[in-house]
Design an enzyme around this catalytic site. Structure first.
Site, PDB file in Angstrom:
ATOM      1  N   ASP A  56       0.841  -1.185   0.081  1.00 26.70           N
ATOM      2  CA  ASP A  56      -0.039  -0.005  -0.173  1.00 26.70           C
ATOM      3  C   ASP A  56       1.050   1.417  -0.053  1.00 26.70           C
ATOM      4  O   ASP A  56       0.753   2.355   0.721  1.00 26.70           O
ATOM      5  CB  ASP A  56      -0.962   0.083   1.218  1.00 26.70           C
ATOM      6  CG  ASP A  56      -2.012   1.134   0.827  1.00 26.70           C
ATOM      7  OD1 ASP A  56      -2.161   1.562   0.007  1.00 26.70           O
ATOM      8  OD2 ASP A  56      -2.456   1.667   2.099  1.00 26.70           O
ATOM      9  N   LEU A 197      -1.909  11.143  11.617  1.00 27.78           N
ATOM     10  CA  LEU A 197      -2.539   9.904  12.454  1.00 27.78           C
ATOM     11  C   LEU A 197      -3.310   9.390  11.536  1.00 27.78           C
ATOM     12  O   LEU A 197      -4.300   9.521  11.171  1.00 27.78           O
ATOM     13  CB  LEU A 197      -3.151  10.377  13.652  1.00 27.78           C
ATOM     14  CG  LEU A 197      -2.322  10.859  14.707  1.00 27.78           C
ATOM     15  CD1 LEU A 197      -3.251  10.725  16.219  1.00 27.78           C
ATOM     16  CD2 LEU A 197      -1.255  10.360  15.076  1.00 27.78           C
ATOM     17  N   ASP A 198      -2.640   8.361  10.491  1.00 24.16           N
ATOM     18  CA  ASP A 198      -3.265   7.817   9.509  1.00 24.16           C
ATOM     19  C   ASP A 198      -4.113   6.690   9.814  1.00 24.16           C
ATOM     20  O   ASP A 198      -3.982   5.984  10.851  1.00 24.16           O
ATOM     21  CB  ASP A 198      -2.099   6.991   8.562  1.00 24.16           C
ATOM     22  CG  ASP A 198      -2.699   6.289   7.363  1.00 24.16           C
ATOM     23  OD1 ASP A 198      -3.387   7.003   6.498  1.00 24.16           O
ATOM     24  OD2 ASP A 198      -2.741   5.085   7.653  1.00 24.16           O
ATOM     25  N   GLU A 238      -6.487  12.217  10.325  1.00 25.20           N
ATOM     26  CA  GLU A 238      -6.835  12.158   9.198  1.00 25.20           C
ATOM     27  C   GLU A 238      -8.060  11.217   9.361  1.00 25.20           C
ATOM     28  O   GLU A 238      -8.188   9.725   9.682  1.00 25.20           O
ATOM     29  CB  GLU A 238      -5.864  11.038   8.367  1.00 25.20           C
ATOM     30  CG  GLU A 238      -6.083  10.927   6.650  1.00 25.20           C
ATOM     31  CD  GLU A 238      -6.514   9.392   6.440  1.00 25.20           C
ATOM     32  OE1 GLU A 238      -7.170   9.373   5.371  1.00 25.20           O
ATOM     33  OE2 GLU A 238      -6.350   8.607   7.154  1.00 25.20           O
ATOM     34  N   ASP A 348     -11.895   1.707  -2.903  1.00 22.81           N
ATOM     35  CA  ASP A 348     -12.451   2.604  -1.936  1.00 22.81           C
ATOM     36  C   ASP A 348     -13.743   3.135  -2.384  1.00 22.81           C
ATOM     37  O   ASP A 348     -13.986   3.273  -3.606  1.00 22.81           O
ATOM     38  CB  ASP A 348     -11.486   3.784  -1.811  1.00 22.81           C
ATOM     39  CG  ASP A 348     -10.263   3.439  -1.237  1.00 22.81           C
ATOM     40  OD1 ASP A 348     -10.238   3.295   0.142  1.00 22.81           O
ATOM     41  OD2 ASP A 348      -9.231   3.741  -1.585  1.00 22.81           O
ATOM     42  N   LEU A 349     -14.755   3.026  -1.489  1.00 21.30           N
ATOM     43  CA  LEU A 349     -16.190   3.207  -2.014  1.00 21.30           C
ATOM     44  C   LEU A 349     -16.360   4.842  -1.833  1.00 21.30           C
ATOM     45  O   LEU A 349     -17.407   5.188  -2.559  1.00 21.30           O
ATOM     46  CB  LEU A 349     -16.978   2.490  -0.650  1.00 21.30           C
ATOM     47  CG  LEU A 349     -17.061   1.230  -0.539  1.00 21.30           C
ATOM     48  CD1 LEU A 349     -18.060   0.827   0.515  1.00 21.30           C
ATOM     49  CD2 LEU A 349     -17.314   0.205  -1.823  1.00 21.30           C
TER      50      LEU A 349
END
Length: 495
Positions: A56, A197-198, A238, A348-349
């Protein structure tokens, strides 16, 4: 928060992968000190950990405390931080399935000292989960967030919110907290002063909830922020979600993203409608980081209805969102459609995968106006490297990886960067960024006025002011300082 976070510069920041802009950390620093000098107060370096090119694009670190040696080392990060703010990702929700700790759990199961660090179904639902429990879990992708794995010879349902290569952490456990603390310590010792902060919204898994932005999430975020403040750093949260949820989150954290701004600006410039922007400006929080594009797609969940806030309308109606998505696909000549949703992996929706430049049909004037609107909206502006260079969708990279978001993650080589920097639209963006960074009026108060398709944004400090006036119907604009025109849709003012 009861403590006092350190202050940071609020001028523009660049967002970039070190390997895709500059080649490595040293090359990125050379660009910032060279042709990009004066435009940015800081830089968000997207994951540079070991490995930066995992499943990723670095958001699945095998070792979050080690810089990938192909990009440099912590000394290179420290040198990058000299004279500018550096932001880096603390990937709090998960680690790579190839991490040494999880490898030990695979082999030894519950006998591993690291076993409590990783989430399984039974970690959250020790008495078992009902159909209602499972159906209520919020996830950004289709299906349930579990992957069947063998841990120490036993078949388990391991919690994997994003992909099967990213194993979720149990931040309730001391092993997981010590791990996150070690990451923060390593970063701040190297001069990193802003921690992103992912995917933090997914960290608070609690029975009977959506497992998204729960009380546990807020408690963890507060704990991390306090720990960071003690080390002279601040945190940026985030979270994608309903816009009212963002307003609420902002009251409890240092900084949040203004993820609603990109689709609202696109809507304004493609539908000739400023009403949603006017509504958003009236309620948006002040402690924001503004963006047009990022390493992810263009979010639509941030302006639409959400299952997380049933009955609450979004900033855009469903029909407006559908029309916006179709306009993006048309403007990009169908390339964004080939990179979005079921057409590409890493599904991703809530995102359309497209460069912001292509989302506006490669129209230099509309693109530059979009950037000016961003720079005149209160907050800390961040500019993604592909957007800065007015990049097109990279269909060759999409074909090579099959990952939809890669259309907006082009790998620039030196000659391409030099060529892009000569384009008028790129030069104009840099001029606008330098104005935003240096003009004292941006340290004062901002006033926005809209009337039909026309808008005016005025920053004023003392007797000084800077004003942006524009019309989204034809993308005409002017930036003025008193009677002096600094920029216009005709051409940038002489340096």
């Amino acid at each position: 928060m009861s403590d006092h976070p350190p202050t940071i510069a609020d001028g523009p920041q660049l967002i970039a992968y070190a390997d895709r802009l500059g080649g490595d950390l040293a090359g990125l620093r050379e660009l910032l000190d060279g042709p990009l000098a004066g435009a940015f107060d800081g830089v968000h370096v997207l994951p540079f950990f070991d490995p930066y090119d995992g499943a990723d694009a670095g958001f699945d670190p095998r070792d979050h405390t080690t810089v990938d040696p192909r990009l440099g080392d912590w000394d290179a990060v420290r040198r990058l931080s000299e004279g500018r703010l550096v932001m880096a990702d603390v990937i709090v929700n998960h680690v790579s399935a190839d991490s040494p700790r999880f490898a030990d759990v695979r082999e030894r199961g519950d006998a591993s000292p690291w076993a409590p660090m990783f989430l399984t179904l039974s970690s959250v639902f020790p008495e078992g989960a009902t159909e209602e429990d499972l159906a209520g879990i919020y996830r950004p992708r289709p299906g349930l967030p579990f992957t069947l794995m063998t841990l120490g010879g036993r078949r388990r349902l391991v919690w994997t919110t994003f992909t099967s290569e990213q194993i979720d952490l149990d931040l309730r456990q001391p092993q997981a907290w010590d791990y996150v603390a070690s990451v923060i310590d390593t970063m701040t010792r190297a001069g990193v002063r802003l921690l992103r902060l992912d995917a933090v919204g997914y960290t608070g898994k609690e029975p009977g909830t959506s497992c998204f932005m729960t009380p546990s999430t807020y408690a963890l975020t507060d704990r991390i922020a306090r720990y960071a403040h003690e080390r002279d750093a601040r945190v940026l949260v985030e979270v994608h979600g309903h816009y009212l949820q963002q307003v609420e989150i902002a009251q409890a954290v240092d900084l949040v993203y203004d993820f609603a701004l990109p689709p609202i600006v696109l809507h304004a410039l493609t539908a000739g409608d400023l009403a949603p922007l006017e509504r958003w400006l009236a309620v948006r929080p002040s402690n924001t980081v503004t963006v047009l594009d990022t390493h992810d797609g263009i979010g639509v969940v941030d302006v639409g209805e959400s299952d997380l806030r049933p009955g609450e309308p979004g900033l855009l109606a469903p029909a407006q969102i559908d029309a916006l998505v179709e306009r993006i696909h048309a403007n990009s000549e169908g390339t964004s459609r080939r990179a979005t949703g079921a057409a590409a992996s890493n599904l991703d929706l809530y995102q359309v995968n497209c460069t912001f430049y292509d989302a506006l049909g490669g129209d230099d004037r509309r693109f530059l106006l979009a950037r000016l609107i961003q720079l005149f909206v209160p907050g800390i502006p961040q500019v993604y490297y592909v957007g800065l260079l007015a990049g097109n969708n990279d269909m060759d990279l999409l074909a090579a990886t099959g990952v939809g978001r890669d259309v907006n993650r082009h790998r620039y080589v030196a000659g391409e960067v030099e060529e892009a920097l000569e384009r008028p639209v790129v030069r104009a963006q840099l001029e606008a960024l330098r104005l935003r960074r240096t003009h004292p009026a941006f340290g004062g108060e901002c006033r926005w006025v809209t009337d039909g398709t026309r808008g005016t944004a005025t920053w004023r400090a003392g007797t000084g002011s800077v004003e942006l006036s524009f019309d989204v119907s034809d993308a005409t604009f002017q930036v003025r300082e008193g009677d002096r025109v600094l920029m216009s849709d005709v051409s940038p003012a002489e340096a």
